[in-house]
Design a protein around this motif. Structure first.
Motif, PDB file in Angstrom:
ATOM      1  N   HIS A 112       0.908  -1.335   0.099  1.00 61.87           N
ATOM      2  CA  HIS A 112      -0.013   0.117   0.002  1.00 61.87           C
ATOM      3  C   HIS A 112       0.915   1.224   0.073  1.00 61.87           C
ATOM      4  CE1 HIS A 112       0.572  -0.738   4.232  1.00 61.87           C
ATOM      5  NE2 HIS A 112       0.446   0.540   4.481  1.00 61.87           N
ATOM      6  N   HIS A 113       2.052   1.280   0.178  1.00 66.48           N
ATOM      7  CA  HIS A 113       3.016   2.533   0.130  1.00 66.48           C
ATOM      8  C   HIS A 113       3.491   2.628  -1.176  1.00 66.48           C
ATOM      9  CE1 HIS A 113       3.165   2.819   4.641  1.00 66.48           C
ATOM     10  NE2 HIS A 113       3.631   1.602   4.723  1.00 66.48           N
ATOM     11  N   ILE A 114       3.591   1.592  -2.060  1.00 70.53           N
ATOM     12  CA  ILE A 114       4.156   1.733  -3.356  1.00 70.53           C
ATOM     13  C   ILE A 114       3.656   2.937  -4.089  1.00 70.53           C
ATOM     14  CG2 ILE A 114       4.838   0.565  -5.450  1.00 70.53           C
ATOM     15  CD1 ILE A 114       6.325  -0.845  -3.644  1.00 70.53           C
ATOM     16  N   PRO A 115       2.322   3.202  -4.137  1.00 73.08           N
ATOM     17  CA  PRO A 115       2.090   4.467  -5.115  1.00 73.08           C
ATOM     18  C   PRO A 115       2.430   5.592  -4.670  1.00 73.08           C
ATOM     19  CG  PRO A 115       0.121   2.845  -4.589  1.00 73.08           C
ATOM     20  CD  PRO A 115       1.148   2.235  -3.793  1.00 73.08           C
ATOM     21  N   ARG A 116       2.935   5.819  -3.456  1.00 72.45           N
ATOM     22  CA  ARG A 116       2.991   7.096  -2.931  1.00 72.45           C
ATOM     23  C   ARG A 116       4.563   7.169  -2.687  1.00 72.45           C
ATOM     24  NH1 ARG A 116      -0.256   9.670   1.847  1.00 72.45           N
ATOM     25  NH2 ARG A 116       0.826  11.391   0.617  1.00 72.45           N
ATOM     26  N   LEU A 117       5.373   6.181  -3.124  1.00 78.88           N
ATOM     27  CA  LEU A 117       6.774   6.375  -2.556  1.00 78.88           C
ATOM     28  C   LEU A 117       7.612   7.329  -3.489  1.00 78.88           C
ATOM     29  CD1 LEU A 117       7.752   3.990  -0.919  1.00 78.88           C
ATOM     30  CD2 LEU A 117       8.819   2.980  -2.758  1.00 78.88           C
ATOM     31  N   PHE A 118       7.108   7.727  -4.458  1.00 77.26           N
ATOM     32  CA  PHE A 118       8.068   8.820  -5.190  1.00 77.26           C
ATOM     33  C   PHE A 118       7.336  10.223  -4.817  1.00 77.26           C
ATOM     34  CE2 PHE A 118       8.573   4.728  -7.661  1.00 77.26           C
ATOM     35  CZ  PHE A 118      10.059   4.754  -7.656  1.00 77.26           C
ATOM     36  N   GLU A 119       6.490  10.320  -3.957  1.00 79.86           N
ATOM     37  CA  GLU A 119       6.138  11.657  -3.608  1.00 79.86           C
ATOM     38  C   GLU A 119       7.180  12.427  -2.711  1.00 79.86           C
ATOM     39  OE1 GLU A 119       2.375  11.742  -1.542  1.00 79.86           O
ATOM     40  OE2 GLU A 119       1.318  10.645  -3.085  1.00 79.86           O
ATOM     41  N   ARG A 120       7.579  13.551  -2.744  1.00 80.94           N
ATOM     42  CA  ARG A 120       8.305  14.127  -1.934  1.00 80.94           C
ATOM     43  C   ARG A 120       7.856  14.324  -0.636  1.00 80.94           C
ATOM     44  NH1 ARG A 120       6.090  18.974  -1.771  1.00 80.94           N
ATOM     45  NH2 ARG A 120       5.325  20.076  -3.581  1.00 80.94           N
ATOM     46  N   PHE A 121       8.689  13.968   0.533  1.00 79.68           N
ATOM     47  CA  PHE A 121       8.611  13.749   1.984  1.00 79.68           C
ATOM     48  C   PHE A 121       8.001  12.492   2.294  1.00 79.68           C
ATOM     49  CE2 PHE A 121       8.819  18.792   1.095  1.00 79.68           C
ATOM     50  CZ  PHE A 121      10.157  18.689   1.590  1.00 79.68           C
ATOM     51  N   TYR A 122       7.633  11.608   1.289  1.00 74.84           N
ATOM     52  CA  TYR A 122       6.753  10.397   1.769  1.00 74.84           C
ATOM     53  C   TYR A 122       7.883   9.522   2.456  1.00 74.84           C
ATOM     54  CZ  TYR A 122       3.249   6.850   2.067  1.00 74.84           C
ATOM     55  OH  TYR A 122       2.733   5.792   2.610  1.00 74.84           O
ATOM     56  N   ARG A 123       7.583   8.918   3.598  1.00 75.11           N
ATOM     57  CA  ARG A 123       8.283   7.943   4.302  1.00 75.11           C
ATOM     58  C   ARG A 123       7.421   6.813   4.583  1.00 75.11           C
ATOM     59  NH1 ARG A 123      11.682  12.495   6.500  1.00 75.11           N
ATOM     60  NH2 ARG A 123      13.684  11.992   5.613  1.00 75.11           N
ATOM     61  N   VAL A 124       7.782   5.569   4.488  1.00 74.05           N
ATOM     62  CA  VAL A 124       7.130   4.504   5.232  1.00 74.05           C
ATOM     63  C   VAL A 124       7.109   4.486   6.561  1.00 74.05           C
ATOM     64  CG1 VAL A 124       7.161   1.936   5.227  1.00 74.05           C
ATOM     65  CG2 VAL A 124       7.603   2.996   2.915  1.00 74.05           C
ATOM     66  N   ASP A 125       8.371   4.461   7.097  1.00 71.44           N
ATOM     67  CA  ASP A 125       8.559   4.388   8.452  1.00 71.44           C
ATOM     68  C   ASP A 125       9.197   5.790   8.896  1.00 71.44           C
ATOM     69  OD1 ASP A 125       9.052   4.088  11.168  1.00 71.44           O
ATOM     70  OD2 ASP A 125      10.491   2.394  10.758  1.00 71.44           O
ATOM     71  N   LYS A 126       8.080   6.653   9.431  1.00 75.24           N
ATOM     72  CA  LYS A 126       8.562   8.026   9.641  1.00 75.24           C
ATOM     73  C   LYS A 126       9.914   8.115  10.764  1.00 75.24           C
ATOM     74  CE  LYS A 126       4.817  10.237   7.619  1.00 75.24           C
ATOM     75  NZ  LYS A 126       5.316  10.137   6.465  1.00 75.24           N
ATOM     76  N   SER A 127       9.826   7.255  11.909  1.00 75.35           N
ATOM     77  CA  SER A 127      10.725   7.437  12.918  1.00 75.35           C
ATOM     78  C   SER A 127      11.903   6.670  12.484  1.00 75.35           C
ATOM     79  CB  SER A 127      10.427   6.864  14.175  1.00 75.35           C
ATOM     80  OG  SER A 127       9.891   5.656  13.923  1.00 75.35           O
ATOM     81  N   GLY A 128      11.817   5.567  11.807  1.00 73.79           N
ATOM     82  CA  GLY A 128      13.202   4.623  11.316  1.00 73.79           C
ATOM     83  C   GLY A 128      13.923   4.979  10.166  1.00 73.79           C
ATOM     84  N   ALA A 129      13.293   5.791   9.175  1.00 73.81           N
ATOM     85  CA  ALA A 129      13.913   6.533   8.338  1.00 73.81           C
ATOM     86  C   ALA A 129      14.613   7.693   8.486  1.00 73.81           C
ATOM     87  CB  ALA A 129      12.934   6.957   7.238  1.00 73.81           C
ATOM     88  N   ARG A 130      14.037   8.545   9.393  1.00 78.84           N
ATOM     89  CA  ARG A 130      14.829   9.511  10.174  1.00 78.84           C
ATOM     90  C   ARG A 130      16.187   9.501  10.741  1.00 78.84           C
ATOM     91  NH1 ARG A 130      10.210  12.883  11.160  1.00 78.84           N
ATOM     92  NH2 ARG A 130      10.002  13.176   8.773  1.00 78.84           N
ATOM     93  N   SER A 131      15.834   8.299  11.598  1.00 76.05           N
ATOM     94  CA  SER A 131      17.426   8.002  12.173  1.00 76.05           C
ATOM     95  C   SER A 131      18.465   7.597  11.167  1.00 76.05           C
ATOM     96  CB  SER A 131      16.970   6.807  13.085  1.00 76.05           C
ATOM     97  OG  SER A 131      16.730   5.751  12.570  1.00 76.05           O
ATOM     98  N   GLU A 132      17.753   7.068   9.945  1.00 69.49           N
ATOM     99  CA  GLU A 132      18.939   6.775   8.876  1.00 69.49           C
ATOM    100  C   GLU A 132      19.546   8.118   8.169  1.00 69.49           C
ATOM    101  OE1 GLU A 132      20.570   4.533   7.949  1.00 69.49           O
ATOM    102  OE2 GLU A 132      19.688   2.480   8.872  1.00 69.49           O
ATOM    103  N   GLY A 133      18.982   9.256   8.565  1.00 72.93           N
ATOM    104  CA  GLY A 133      19.175  10.292   7.741  1.00 72.93           C
ATOM    105  C   GLY A 133      18.332  10.421   6.467  1.00 72.93           C
ATOM    106  N   GLY A 134      18.679  11.186   5.583  1.00 76.26           N
ATOM    107  CA  GLY A 134      17.941  11.568   4.240  1.00 76.26           C
ATOM    108  C   GLY A 134      16.855  12.708   4.509  1.00 76.26           C
ATOM    109  N   SER A 135      16.205  13.078   3.452  1.00 73.44           N
ATOM    110  CA  SER A 135      15.526  14.149   3.300  1.00 73.44           C
ATOM    111  C   SER A 135      14.166  13.727   3.125  1.00 73.44           C
ATOM    112  CB  SER A 135      15.851  15.226   2.343  1.00 73.44           C
ATOM    113  OG  SER A 135      16.306  14.758   1.024  1.00 73.44           O
ATOM    114  N   GLY A 136      13.960  12.747   2.640  1.00 72.00           N
ATOM    115  CA  GLY A 136      12.354  12.030   2.188  1.00 72.00           C
ATOM    116  C   GLY A 136      12.343  12.514   0.689  1.00 72.00           C
ATOM    117  N   LEU A 137      13.542  13.009   0.072  1.00 72.93           N
ATOM    118  CA  LEU A 137      13.184  13.502  -1.295  1.00 72.93           C
ATOM    119  C   LEU A 137      13.940  12.695  -2.279  1.00 72.93           C
ATOM    120  CD1 LEU A 137      13.884  17.499  -0.294  1.00 72.93           C
ATOM    121  CD2 LEU A 137      11.695  16.481  -1.091  1.00 72.93           C
ATOM    122  N   GLY A 138      15.055  12.012  -1.567  1.00 73.71           N
ATOM    123  CA  GLY A 138      15.592  11.063  -2.791  1.00 73.71           C
ATOM    124  C   GLY A 138      14.885  10.371  -4.138  1.00 73.71           C
ATOM    125  N   LEU A 139      13.830   9.858  -3.612  1.00 73.65           N
ATOM    126  CA  LEU A 139      13.094   9.222  -4.809  1.00 73.65           C
ATOM    127  C   LEU A 139      12.197  10.106  -5.596  1.00 73.65           C
ATOM    128  CD1 LEU A 139      11.598   5.868  -3.287  1.00 73.65           C
ATOM    129  CD2 LEU A 139      13.350   6.048  -4.762  1.00 73.65           C
TER     130      LEU A 139
END
Ligand code: ADP
Length: 261
Positions: A200-227
């Motif tokens: 269910h996350h796949i269709p929104r994956l390429f949206e800017r700032f979209y993250r599957v796991d907000k907290s987990g991804a944030r600890s890994e760095g990144g801007s949510g803009l990569g894709l």
């Protein structure tokens, strides 16, 4: 312009004018909403690293400065925070330009195999930290010459491989493969055996700032803009990007490029 005297025509024109204005206002409202959402997201992204840096600096000022070892450690952490801010600002700059159509695609002929090997070298240390091996499925003749904007494709490959490391599992693998397609195209696949993505996350994956796991991804760095950046770059080349993923098994991102004759 002839003056319209016919009442019916006049009414029709007035109505059309009103409709056009309404549409214009609607468009402006959507744009305003979009702008507000963007700014909201930006400040949210910047807040976390800024507070981190501030935290370390305040602790240092509070007395931690007196201890030589702690001083160095905290300064290094503050510097990491600043580095992250710089990455975010660079990504923001890129996405703003891409969305405004303000970026020129400058195609040239280059060897995609060499480009991928360069990216491997640049990311070797990062992969090693998670004991992830970067492998290249070399079952084809090289060089493989393509026509594209080399610098931007390097960014695409980098973003995809960085993600495969970030969301890859300890001791996992990232494999890159290239395959010929019809119509003088090649497809480049980046496959990992990491955490995977729920359907269910796949269709929104390429949206800017979209993250599957907000907290987990944030600890890994990144801007949510990569894709979002990746998708813009590929689409401005009139090429295609695909994703296939199975939760808990791994993901495969792939994109097409034009081969040089
Ligand atoms: P981020 O800075 O959060 O990595 P991206 O736009 O690069 O932003 O990715 C968006 C989200 O897509 C990530 O937060 C993550 O949840 C998911 N994602 C991207 N690549 C992968 C991958 N290879 N495996 C699993 N999840 C991924």
């Amino acid at each position: 312009q002839p003056i319209t005297t016919d009442m019916a025509t006049l009414t029709k024109e007035v109505k059309k004018f009103a409709r056009d204005k309404k549409l214009e206002i609607e468009t402006l409202k959507i744009r305003e909403e979009y702008r507000r959402e963007f700014l909201g997201n930006v400040s949210h992204e910047l807040k976390t690293p800024l507070f981190t840096v501030q935290g370390y600096l305040l602790t240092l000022l509070d007395g931690a400065m007196d201890d030589k070892n702690i001083r160095k450690k905290y300064l290094q952490r503050a510097e990491k925070g600043v580095e992250r801010l710089i990455y975010i600002v660079k990504d923001l700059d890129m996405i703003t330009k891409l969305e405004a159509g303000d970026i020129n695609i400058e195609p040239s002929e280059f060897d995609i195999v060499e480009l991928i090997q360069n990216v491997f070298e640049l990311l070797e240390m990062r992969a090693a930290k998670k004991n992830i091996s970067l492998t290249f499925d070399l079952h084809y003749k090289r060089p493989i010459k393509v026509i594209a904007d080399q610098e931007k494709i390097q960014q695409v490959v980098t973003n995809l491989i960085v993600n495969s490391i970030k969301y890859g599992k300890q001791g996992g693998t990232t494999e890159v493969s290239i395959e010929d397609l019809v119509n003088n195209k090649v497809i480049i696949r980046i496959t990992d055996n990491g955490e995977g993505i729920e359907k269910h996350h796949i269709p929104r994956l390429f949206e800017r700032f979209y993250r599957v796991d907000k907290s987990g991804a944030r600890s890994e760095g990144g801007s949510g803009l990569g894709l979002a950046i990746v998708k813009h770059i590929i689409e401005s080349h009139s090429e295609k990007i695909y994703v296939e993923s199975e939760f808990g098994v791994g993901s495969e991102f792939s994109f097409t490029l034009e081969k040089a004759k």
